[in-house]
Design an enzyme around this catalytic site. Structure first.
Site, mmCIF file in Angstrom:
data_model
loop_
_atom_site.group_PDB
_atom_site.id
_atom_site.type_symbol
_atom_site.label_atom_id
_atom_site.label_comp_id
_atom_site.label_asym_id
_atom_site.label_seq_id
_atom_site.Cartn_x
_atom_site.Cartn_y
_atom_site.Cartn_z
ATOM 1 N N LYS A 174 -26.964 -6.557 38.843
ATOM 2 C CA LYS A 174 -27.229 -6.720 37.404
ATOM 3 C C LYS A 174 -26.797 -5.433 36.698
ATOM 4 O O LYS A 174 -27.003 -4.335 37.218
ATOM 5 C CB LYS A 174 -28.706 -7.021 37.157
ATOM 6 C CG LYS A 174 -29.079 -8.429 37.659
ATOM 7 C CD LYS A 174 -30.304 -8.949 36.991
ATOM 8 C CE LYS A 174 -30.724 -10.302 37.557
ATOM 9 N NZ LYS A 174 -30.094 -11.439 36.909
ATOM 10 N N HIS A 232 -36.066 -8.160 45.046
ATOM 11 C CA HIS A 232 -35.591 -7.700 43.735
ATOM 12 C C HIS A 232 -36.451 -6.567 43.145
ATOM 13 O O HIS A 232 -35.936 -5.555 42.699
ATOM 14 C CB HIS A 232 -35.567 -8.859 42.731
ATOM 15 C CG HIS A 232 -34.825 -10.074 43.216
ATOM 16 N ND1 HIS A 232 -33.699 -9.990 43.992
ATOM 17 C CD2 HIS A 232 -35.037 -11.409 43.023
ATOM 18 C CE1 HIS A 232 -33.256 -11.214 44.255
ATOM 19 N NE2 HIS A 232 -34.052 -12.082 43.692
HETATM 20 C C1 BG6 Z 1 -34.061 -15.644 43.119
HETATM 21 C C2 BG6 Z 1 -35.402 -16.259 43.385
HETATM 22 O O1 BG6 Z 1 -33.751 -14.702 44.099
HETATM 23 O O2 BG6 Z 1 -34.062 -15.019 41.850
HETATM 24 C C3 BG6 Z 1 -35.752 -17.255 42.283
HETATM 25 O O3 BG6 Z 1 -35.380 -16.919 44.637
HETATM 26 C C4 BG6 Z 1 -35.645 -16.602 40.925
HETATM 27 O O4 BG6 Z 1 -37.044 -17.795 42.469
HETATM 28 C C5 BG6 Z 1 -34.306 -15.907 40.758
HETATM 29 O O5 BG6 Z 1 -35.799 -17.596 39.930
HETATM 30 C C6 BG6 Z 1 -34.255 -15.105 39.480
HETATM 31 O O6 BG6 Z 1 -32.961 -14.625 39.325
HETATM 32 P P1 BG6 Z 1 -32.372 -14.349 37.885
HETATM 33 O O7 BG6 Z 1 -31.043 -13.708 38.137
HETATM 34 O O8 BG6 Z 1 -32.282 -15.668 37.187
HETATM 35 O O9 BG6 Z 1 -33.338 -13.452 37.202
#
Ligand code: BG6
Length: 449
Positions: A174, A232
Site C-alpha cells: 500500500k 497486516h
Molecule cells: C485480507 C483479509 O487480507 O485483507 C480480508 O483476509 C480483508 O478479510 C482484506 O477484508 C482487507 O484488505 P484491503 O486491501 O481491502 O484493506
C-alpha cells in the site's frame, strides 16, 4: 524478455478474479510480464480453457479484457488434496510452455494444502527449470499458529530455497505503508519526533464496513486476530517502530523489522477488547456453518521495549461491519505540560498517515485563526493525489512485479511471521480473560458501555 508460466493454485477463486488477474493485466501493460507468457489456473471443477478464460475476463473492465484477449490463459483440472495430484501437469506444461520459460507458482489456497502442493511439485520435478527461474508465492495466512507455520516452513524449504519463496502481505505494497520508510529514514526531523520523549501513544486502525461475506468457513478459524492482526497490522507496526536498518541490504531491513516485532509486549487482558457483529450468527446459520464465538473485531494494546519506544502504548484495532472502511496510523504526541493559553483548548499534535481511502500524510498543529484571533487546530497536509496525480498502481501488481524481478523487500521473512505468531499466541492464551462484546452492525464496539 523471457516468458513466464504462471501456475495459479486456487485459480477459480475470488482472489484470482478480483486481484490477480487485474494485476497480471497491469504487468503485461507495463511490459514487466512478457506477452508470450502463459497463465494456467488450477481448480477442481471440470472447465474448458475457453470457459475458464471467459469466467476470469467477464468481471474485468473492457480495457483489461482487451489487453488479455491474446494472452494465453489455460485451465488444468486437479484436486490438489488427492494422492496423485499434479501427475499430469508436467506433460501439460511440456505441451504448452516454451522451454525457456520462468515458472511462477502462486498458492492462493488454504495453508493446509501448501505442503502437499510443494511436495507434488517436487515429486513431478516441476520445481526446477533448466533455463529459467522457479519461484513460489504463498498467500496468507501462513499457518494457523506458531507450530503449524514452523512445520510449513520446514516442509517448503525441503523443496524451495528462501530466495525463491515469497510470502505475500498486500498491505506492504500500500502506497503510504511503503512511504513510511521514506518518511522516517530520509527526514531526520522524524528521528527526533518519533520517540517516547514526545509520543503519548500510537493507534493503528483498519476498520471495514463489510462483513465476512462468503468466507465464513475460513473466517470461523481465523477471526480478526489471524486474518488481519497477525499479518497486516503487525507488519505496519513493525514498519512504524523499526530502527534504521544497519545497511541498505534487504536482509538488514528485515532484521530491523524482526527486532521491532520481537520487542513487542502484550498489555494485560483487561486493556484489550474482542467483539462480534450481531448478524454474524445469522450469517453462519444461513451458510450452514457451525456458529462460533469468532471475533470479528479486535482491539489489542501493546508496548515496545526498544529504548526508543519504552512505555508508549500501541493500540491496534481492526474489525468487520464497523461504521466505515478506513485505515490510518496516528502518532499522538504528548501535550504541553502547561499551556500559554490556559483559557483555550489545545488540540493534540498528531502525525496522521492515511492508508485508505486517502493516502495522505497530515501533521495536526495548533494555529491562530486570523479572524477570531483564537486558537484553531489545522492539518498540514501532503496529498500525493494532488501533488503527483492519482495513484494508479495496485498492490498486487507491485508485489507480483517484485516477484518477477526477484525482489524480497516487500515480502515477509519467516522470522517476521514467527514473531507475529508468538504475539498472537500470547493473546490467545489470555483470550478467556479479554472482554468480549456483541456489537450491532455498523456501530463501534468500543462505544458499548
Ligand atoms: C485480507 C483479509 O487480507 O485483507 C480480508 O483476509 C480483508 O478479510 C482484506 O477484508 C482487507 O484488505 P484491503 O486491501 O481491502 O484493506
Amino acid at each position: 524478455m523471457q516468458p513466464t508460466t504462471i501456475i495459479l493454485f486456487g485459480g477459480t477463486g475470488d482472489l484470482t478474479k478480483r486481484k490477480l488477474l487485474p494485476a497480471f493485466t497491469t504487468l503485461l501493460r507495463q511490459k514487466t510480464l512478457a506477452p508470450s507468457s502463459l497463465l494456467i489456473g488450477i481448480g477442481r471443477r471440470p472447465l474448458t480453457h475457453e470457459t475458464y478464460k471467459q469466467s476470469l475476463l467477464m468481471n474485468l473492465p473492457a480495457d483489461d479484457q482487451k489487453s488479455l484477449q491474446h494472452f494465453s490463459i489455460l485451465y488444468f483440472q486437479d484436486d490438489v488434496g488427492q494422492k496423485n495430484s499434479l501427475e499430469d501437469l508436467s506433460a501439460f506444461l511440456k505441451q504448452h510452455e516454451t522451454a525457456t520459460s520462468n515458472r511462477l507458482f502462486y498458492l492462493a489456497t488454504s495453508y493446509t494444502l501448501f505442503p502437499q502442493i510443494v511436495q507434488a511439485l517436487h515429486k513431478h520435478t516441476l520445481d526446477k527449470q533448466k533455463d529459467g527461474w522457479t519461484r513460489i508465492v504463498f498467500e496468507k495466512p501462513f499457518g494457523y499458529d506458531l507450530a503449524s507455520s514452523d512445520a510449513l516452513d520446514i516442509s517448503i524449504h525441503k523443496v524451495f530455497s528462501e530466495e525463491n519463496i515469497f510470502r505475500i502481505d498486500h498491505y506492504l505494497a500500500k502506497e503510504t505503508v511503503q512511504n513510511l520508510n521514506v518518511l522516517k529514514f530520509t527526514n531526520p526531523v522524524f528521528d527526533n519526533l518519533l520517540h517516547k520523549a514526545l509520543v503519548a501513544h500510537i493507534t493503528i486502525t483498519v476498520d471495514e464496513s463489510l462483513g465476512v461475506g462468503n468466507r465464513l468457513g475460513y473466517y470461523a478459524e481465523a477471526g480478526a486476530l489471524k486474518d488481519m492482526l497477525q499479518n497486516h497490522l503487525l507488519q505496519m507496526t513493525a514498519l512504524l517502530l523499526m530502527e534504521r536498518p544497519s545497511s541498505l541490504a534487504v536482509s538488514a531491513f528485515h532484521d530491523a523489522k524482526v527486532q521491532a516485532l520481537e520487542h513487542l509486549h502484550i498489555a494485560s487482558a483487561d486493556q484489550h477488547l474482542l467483539g462480534q457483529y450481531t448478524s454474524y450468527r445469522d450469517e453462519c446459520k444461513q451458510a450452514k456453518i457451525p456458529y462460533t464465538k469468532t471475533e470479528t473485531f479486535a482491539k489489542i494494546v501493546l508496548t515496545c521495549t526498544l529504548p526508543r519506544w519504552k512505555g508508549v502504548p500501541i493500540i491496534l484495532r481492526t474489525g468487520k461491519k464497523l461504521l466505515k472502511k478506513y485505515g490510518q496510523l496516528i502518532v499522538h504526541f504528548k501535550p504541553l505540560s502547561s499551556s500559554p493559553f490556559p483559557e483555550q483548548t489545545l488540540a493534540e499534535n498528531q502525525l496522521i498517515i492515511d492508508v485508505y481511502p486517502e493516502q495522505d500524510i497530515k501533521l495536526r498543529l495548533n494555529t491562530r485563526n486570523p479572524t477570531t484571533g483564537l486558537l484553531a487546530p489545522i492539518n498540514l497536509l501532503f496529498s500525493p493525489k494532488s501533488h503527483f496525480g492519482p495513484n494508479t498502481s495496485d498492490e498486487y501488481a507491485t508485489l507480483l512485479g517484485d516477484v518477477l524481478r526477484g525482489e524480497h523487500l516487500l515480502f515477509t521473512r519467516f522470522d517476521e511471521v514467527q514473531a507475529a505468531w508468538k504475539i498472537v499466541e500470547q493473546i490467545e492464551q489470555m483470550r478467556i480473560k479479554i472482554p468480549f462484546v456483541l456489537y450491532a452492525d455498523g456501530t463501534d464496539p468500543e462505544k458499548i458501555t
